[in-house]
Design a protein around this motif. Structure first.
Motif: not given
Ligand SMILES: Nc1nc2c(c(=O)[nH]1)N[C@H]1C(S)=C(S)[C@@H](COP(=O)(O)O)O[C@H]1N2
Ligand SMILES: [Mo]
Length: 525
Positions: A190-194
């Motif tokens: 999810x962090x990577x998506x941001x």
């Protein structure tokens, strides 16, 4: 199994319980922080709080000894301390499950206080990741410790592995560890998506051509000698100094810059496109960090593209103190809560102070402040070069101390005239005969007039200077040395265009920058 072995294995199972609970806490908290705010995760928050509270001397020491690895080492330290305490609590748990679980909650409180107390905290919600993580860990510890207690055995009896529900414990521990790993990966994803969104927004940026291109560099500013710093520092080689444990990745679409405060008659709110639509300047500017030791690496030159900050200030109605303006300090704030205070007078004195959007022909790299950073030629970075900027407030030096000023660094800090020997390297072994000694000297916004070299404390000899670039850039120099056998000390000093010759008085970086002559010892055979 001997009694000793049983006690040992019982202790090991307890420690394992602690580690599993701690692991679950971090996984849950980091996942929760994705929803709340990435910076509110306990490791980032506690690390940031530690950096905020680090005395100036220790910060200086850490930078010197770990360089840019200081942050990784800090995080490893935090996780190690956490693991040790978790194992201790885990070993305590089979005897006193309530006390051990309460101990876990104490860690949650520490994380919560750290997260809400950070300058970039957005409110009490920042406590959520630590609190939720600690609650989960307390329950895990309590339940798994239950498997390690012999059914019906009085609490006071000595621990014994026999009769313990080993199988239940191991199954439970593996289950929790697996679930935590799953959550950890989810959090990372999810962090990577941001981060991907921010990277995508950076990829769409098309920098306009400058209305005022960089003055053409004279031939010969770059001597291109082996071992000598190139005149322009590549982005990937540019030093990085900041307090950010995770590099802020700002999505440019939502980014705004506010300009307001004392003496601002027309406050401004600007989008990134608003900045790009203005006339852009392109300038070669050498930046320097106040933490740079004599001879150190925290200095570099890039071709920056940006808006002239003075134009924006004029538009907002700001006058310099010398013309009756009520504000003498400009405080820049970043998305990660950094505050950097700059004299208003300096920004308005005609130098090329920029709100930069480009670095060496590309949008700012995330590490160097994307989407926008400030730059003021001639001032150390911590009093001028706010990265990830989002707010500019006009105030006074009396009314407000910026981040590093609160931590004992000087409120005003022009860059000191300095010089550095790039080649030969310290303790180099050289062959007798002709040796090219070369390096850089900088006196931003003054210019370098002269560089001198001496061997073993002898007479100063004038070095050859490379062609002179713009006044805000460093200057290369070189000197042909007829090296004789033995161990020799090379020293360098620069004189700037004000006529000032670098002092030999050694000063530490704190509070306003290092001074002294750089020296290098070499062996000639
Ligand atoms: N937001 C933010 N901006 C910051 C800092 C920081 O810690 N946070 N460090 C400052 C310091 S001390 C220096 S020397 C420069 C370094 O810029 P660079 O990392 O692009 O070389 O950024 C300045 N701007
Ligand atoms: Mo700095």
């Amino acid at each position: 199994m001997s009694t000793r072995r049983k006690v040992l294995s019982h202790a090991a199972l307890g420690a394992l319980n602690g580690l599993v609970a701690g692991y679950a806490a971090l996984a849950v908290a980091e996942l929760a922080s994705v929803a709340v705010r990435p910076g509110a995760g306990p490791v980032t928050a506690v690390g940031g709080a530690a950096i905020d509270r680090t005395p100036a001397g220790v910060k200086d020491w850490a930078i010197r000894n770990f360089g840019t690895n200081d942050k990784l080492i800090l995080q490893l330290g935090i996780v190690s301390v956490l693991a040790l305490f978790a194992m201790a609590l885990g070993m305590l748990a089979p005897r006193s499950r309530k006390t051990a679980s309460a101990g876990v909650l104490v860690f949650g409180v520490v994380g919560a206080l750290a997260a809400t107390g950070r300058p970039d905290s957005t409110g009490v919600t920042d406590a959520v990741p630590s609190v939720v993580g600690a609650l989960v860990a307390a329950v895990v510890l309590y339940l798994l410790a239950g498997r390690l207690i012999v059914a019906g055995r009085p609490r006071s009896s000595p621990p014994s592995a026999s009769g313990v529900d080993r199988r239940g414990f191991v199954v439970g521990a593996f289950g929790v560890a697996a679930a935590s790993t799953g959550m950890g990966f989810l959090g990372l994803r999810l962090n990577a998506v941001g981060a991907r969104q921010a990277a995508a927004s950076r990829a769409t940026v098309k920098l306009p051509a400058p209305a005022s291109p960089a003055p053409k560099l004279p031939r010969g500013v770059d001597l291109k000698l082996p071992g000598l710093s190139p005149f322009t520092t590549a982005n990937r080689d540019f030093y990085r100094v900041d307090t950010a444990l995770t590099v802020p990745r700002v999505d440019v679409d939502g980014w705004k810059l506010r300009l307001h405060g004392k003496g601002v008659s027309r406050p401004l709110t600007l989008s990134f496109q608003d900045l790009l639509d203005r006339p852009l300047l392109e300038r070669d500017i050498t930046m320097t960090c106040v933490s740079n030791e004599v001879g150190g690496p925290y200095v570099g030159t890039a071709r920056w593209l940006g808006v002239r900050l003075a134009d924006l200030l004029h538009e907002a109605g700001v006058r310099p103190p010398s013309r009756g303006g009520p504000a003498d300090q400009l405080v820049a704030r970043s998305v990660d809560g950094m505050t950097i205070g700059t004299p208003v007078e300096t920004v308005l004195d005609g130098r090329d102070a920029l709100l930069a959007v480009g670095m060496n022909g590309e949008p700012l790299p995330f590490e160097h402040g994307f989407p926008v950073r400030m730059l003021v030629p001639g001032l150390f970075g911590y009093v001028s070069a706010c990265k990830w900027i989002q707010d500019i407030e006009l105030t006074t030096f009396d009314a407000y101390d910026a981040y590093w000023v609160k931590r004992d660094w000087a409120a005003e800090a022009p860059i000191k005239t300095e010089s550095r020997i790039d080649t030969p390297k310290p303790f180099a072994s050289l062959k007798v005969g002709s040796v090219a000694v070369a390096g850089v000297a900088w006196a931003q916004h003054k210019g370098v007039d002269r560089v001198e070299i001496r061997i073993d404390g002898g007479d100063w000899r004038q070095a050859e200077l490379a062609a002179e670039g713009p006044v805000d850039t460093w200057r290369q120099w070189w000197w042909q040395w007829d090296a004789k056998p033995g161990t020799h000390t090379l020293e360098v000093r620069a004189t700037d265009r004000t006529g000032y010759t670098q002092t030999d008085a050694r000063a530490r970086p704190i509070p306003d920058g290092a001074s002294g002559w750089h020296s290098v010892v070499v062996t000639v055979t």
